[in-house]
Enzyme design. Structure first.
Site, mmCIF file in Angstrom:
data_model
loop_
_atom_site.group_PDB
_atom_site.id
_atom_site.type_symbol
_atom_site.label_atom_id
_atom_site.label_comp_id
_atom_site.label_asym_id
_atom_site.label_seq_id
_atom_site.Cartn_x
_atom_site.Cartn_y
_atom_site.Cartn_z
ATOM 1 N N CYS A 28 36.258 -1.749 -36.261
ATOM 2 C CA CYS A 28 35.748 -1.450 -34.919
ATOM 3 C C CYS A 28 36.889 -1.323 -33.900
ATOM 4 O O CYS A 28 37.540 -2.315 -33.567
ATOM 5 C CB CYS A 28 34.776 -2.553 -34.513
ATOM 6 S SG CYS A 28 34.240 -2.501 -32.797
ATOM 7 N N CYS A 31 36.440 -3.384 -30.695
ATOM 8 C CA CYS A 31 36.650 -4.803 -30.999
ATOM 9 C C CYS A 31 38.139 -5.144 -30.962
ATOM 10 O O CYS A 31 38.538 -6.183 -30.436
ATOM 11 C CB CYS A 31 36.089 -5.151 -32.378
ATOM 12 S SG CYS A 31 34.322 -4.862 -32.561
#
Length: 100
Positions: A28, A31
């Site tokens: 991600c 993230c």
């Protein structure tokens, strides 16, 4: 920021007055951008601790905390959920979310 698993989760949320749990995944991009923001926010603060949970390996925790999009931050105050936020945030928004 330490990555924790289900066996460490309860102890982690009880570890400080304010605890931020970042649900994320290695793949991600957002993230990866959020992690240093959270780390910078908690650095030097005695009242806030942050941990990371990998949703790929900790699916039971992801289900329990209804993680449908990442990154997702779950804020705990004195061991109970006080707030949640999905997506990228800056340090000033983290301060607002902790204070709510």
């Amino acid at each position: 920021m330490k990555t924790i698993d289900a066996s460490e989760f309860e102890k982690a949320v009880q570890s400080n007055t304010n605890v931020i749990i970042q649900f994320s995944a290695d793949w991600c991009g957002p993230c990866k951008r959020l992690t240093p923001i959270v780390e910078s926010f908690v650095e030097g603060r005695a009242d806030v601790t942050a941990f990371k949970v990998d949703i790929g390996t900790q699916t039971d925790l992801a289900t329990k905390y209804q993680v449908r999009s990442i990154p997702k931050l779950v804020f705990f105050r004195d061991g109970s959920i006080s707030n949640e936020k999905v997506g990228l945030v800056n340090e000033s928004k983290l301060q607002e979310l902790i204070a709510e």
